[in-house]
Design an enzyme around this catalytic site. Structure first.
Site, short mmCIF file in Angstrom:
data_model
loop_
_atom_site.label_atom_id
_atom_site.label_comp_id
_atom_site.label_asym_id
_atom_site.label_seq_id
_atom_site.Cartn_x
_atom_site.Cartn_y
_atom_site.Cartn_z
N ASP A 75 0.66 -1.48 -0.06
CA ASP A 75 0.45 0.11 0.32
C ASP A 75 0.89 1.01 -0.25
O ASP A 75 2.14 1.12 0.23
CB ASP A 75 -1.14 -0.08 1.42
CG ASP A 75 -2.26 0.70 1.10
OD1 ASP A 75 -2.13 1.60 0.96
OD2 ASP A 75 -3.59 0.27 1.32
N ASP A 102 3.92 1.72 -5.17
CA ASP A 102 2.84 1.72 -5.90
C ASP A 102 2.80 0.43 -6.59
O ASP A 102 3.88 -0.19 -6.49
CB ASP A 102 3.28 2.75 -6.97
CG ASP A 102 2.14 2.66 -8.15
OD1 ASP A 102 1.32 1.85 -8.15
OD2 ASP A 102 1.64 3.72 -8.28
N ASP A 125 -9.46 2.06 -5.15
CA ASP A 125 -10.53 3.08 -5.12
C ASP A 125 -11.10 2.88 -6.15
O ASP A 125 -10.81 2.96 -7.60
CB ASP A 125 -9.46 4.06 -4.96
CG ASP A 125 -8.30 4.10 -3.94
OD1 ASP A 125 -9.02 4.13 -2.70
OD2 ASP A 125 -7.24 4.17 -3.73
N PHE A 195 -13.83 -0.58 6.21
CA PHE A 195 -14.49 -0.29 5.23
C PHE A 195 -15.60 -1.06 4.49
O PHE A 195 -16.55 -0.49 4.21
CB PHE A 195 -13.01 -0.42 4.12
CG PHE A 195 -13.21 0.33 2.48
CD1 PHE A 195 -12.84 1.45 2.60
CD2 PHE A 195 -13.51 -0.35 1.41
CE1 PHE A 195 -13.27 1.99 1.14
CE2 PHE A 195 -14.13 0.34 0.81
CZ PHE A 195 -14.17 1.51 0.36
N GLU A 196 -15.59 -2.34 4.25
CA GLU A 196 -16.57 -2.74 3.82
C GLU A 196 -17.64 -3.19 4.73
O GLU A 196 -19.16 -2.68 3.84
CB GLU A 196 -16.59 -5.04 3.65
CG GLU A 196 -17.29 -6.02 3.10
CD GLU A 196 -16.56 -6.33 2.94
OE1 GLU A 196 -15.85 -7.43 3.30
OE2 GLU A 196 -17.55 -7.61 1.69
C1 LIG Z 1 -10.47 1.89 -0.62
S1 LIG Z 1 -8.85 1.74 0.35
C2 LIG Z 1 -8.79 -0.51 0.32
C3 LIG Z 1 -7.96 -1.59 1.56
C4 LIG Z 1 -8.66 -1.98 2.47
N1 LIG Z 1 -8.61 -3.11 1.37
C5 LIG Z 1 -10.11 -2.78 2.86
O1 LIG Z 1 -10.90 -3.27 2.23
O2 LIG Z 1 -10.11 -1.91 3.89
C6 LIG Z 1 -8.13 0.84 -0.90
C7 LIG Z 1 -6.45 0.84 -0.88
O3 LIG Z 1 -5.61 0.72 -2.27
C8 LIG Z 1 -4.42 1.44 -1.60
N2 LIG Z 1 -3.62 1.57 -3.19
C9 LIG Z 1 -4.45 2.13 -4.75
N3 LIG Z 1 -3.59 2.21 -4.83
C10 LIG Z 1 -2.53 1.56 -5.30
C11 LIG Z 1 -1.43 1.05 -5.93
N4 LIG Z 1 -1.72 1.33 -7.40
N5 LIG Z 1 -0.23 0.68 -4.97
C12 LIG Z 1 -0.41 0.14 -3.43
N6 LIG Z 1 -2.01 0.75 -3.32
C13 LIG Z 1 -2.76 0.92 -4.26
C14 LIG Z 1 -4.91 2.79 -1.39
O4 LIG Z 1 -4.18 3.68 -0.41
C15 LIG Z 1 -6.02 2.20 -0.25
O5 LIG Z 1 -5.24 1.97 0.93
#
Ligand SMILES: C[S@@+](CC[C@H](N)C(=O)[O-])C[C@H]1O[C@@H](n2cnc3c(N)ncnc32)[C@H](O)[C@@H]1O
Length: 216
Positions: A75, A102, A125, A195-196
């Site tokens: 993350d 990333d 996201d 989150f869910e």
């Molecule tokens: C909406 S959150 C969901 C987090 C977790 N999977 C949950 O279910 O609670 C999406 C996560 O994806 C991460 N994220 C988005 N693009 C990413 C990337 N290219 N590499 C790593 N993390 C990423 C964001 O920082 C965020 O923490």
């Protein structure tokens, strides 16, 4: 520079997260670490990459359920990195490594072709506005990148609470030569994250999808 799939977020790091981030026990892998390989880091065990673990609540539970698998959890959000490091040390897990990076860059520069046993993308996201759709992580280009680093029969599990994104996932992956699969029942092993739960409380429907890397 390529388009980012994540939102810039201010990251206030708590003392507990800062302490977890500062422990030099090798659980936190830096981007571009020379000589890094999944094979060596996990002594040949199958490795699953989780892209975007948030606070790592699901990551830690699932890693405990699969001690015979390695888990590379990635993350970009510093407080969450601290949370997950704290969780895995508290649970005594030895099969998880964490990266603050990333995940697309990690895939491109650190992961060998056909080497991952699985990929997890839970609640990426959603980027709901049309002008932001290009920032979604599930695109043809990213599906090809992930497919190229996945071993034949590797499993890519996805979940989303955003119905139009589920449709995009089905369209992209359903039409992609490297992936076969579609919507599935919620996998029993995937725990409900905060989150869910918020999405469920707000009446949204969760879609779980599972795709298998075609052998060719
Ligand atoms: C909406 S959150 C969901 C987090 C977790 N999977 C949950 O279910 O609670 C999406 C996560 O994806 C991460 N994220 C988005 N693009 C990413 C990337 N290219 N590499 C790593 N993390 C990423 C964001 O920082 C965020 O923490």
């Amino acid at each position: 520079m390529s388009i980012r799939t994540y939102k810039p977020r201010r990251g206030r790091v708590t003392p507990r997260q800062a302490a977890a981030l500062g422990i030099p026990d090798g659980l936190l892998i830096e981007l571009g670490r020379p000589g890094f390989s999944l094979e060596e880091e996990w002594a040949g065990r199958p490795v699953i990459m989780e892209i975007g673990f948030g606070t790592g609540a699901a990551t830690a539970v699932m890693a405990g359920q699969q001690p015979d698998h390695g888990l590379l959890a990635i993350d970009v959000h510093t407080p969450g990195i601290g949370d997950l490091l704290h969780r895995i040390r508290s649970a005594g897990l030895t099969n998880v490594r964490v990266m603050e990076a990333d995940a697309l860059e990690v895939l491109r520069s650190m992961i060998a072709e056909r080497s991952l046993a699985g990929v997890r993308t839970y609640f990426p996201d959603p980027w709901p506005k049309a002008r932001h759709h290009k920032r979604r992580i599930v695109t043809v280009e990213h599906a090809t990148l992930i497919g190229s680093r996945s071993a034949p029969h590797a499993i890519w599990d996805l979940a989303t609470d955003w119905a139009p994104y589920a449709e995009q996932m089905i369209e992209v992956l359903g039409g992609h030569p490297m992936w076969e699969g579609g919507p599935v029942e919620r996998p029993a092993e995937r725990p409900i994250t905060r989150f869910e739960q918020t999405a469920l409380d707000q009446g949204r429907v969760i879609a779980d999808l599972r795709y298998v890397r075609s052998p060719a």
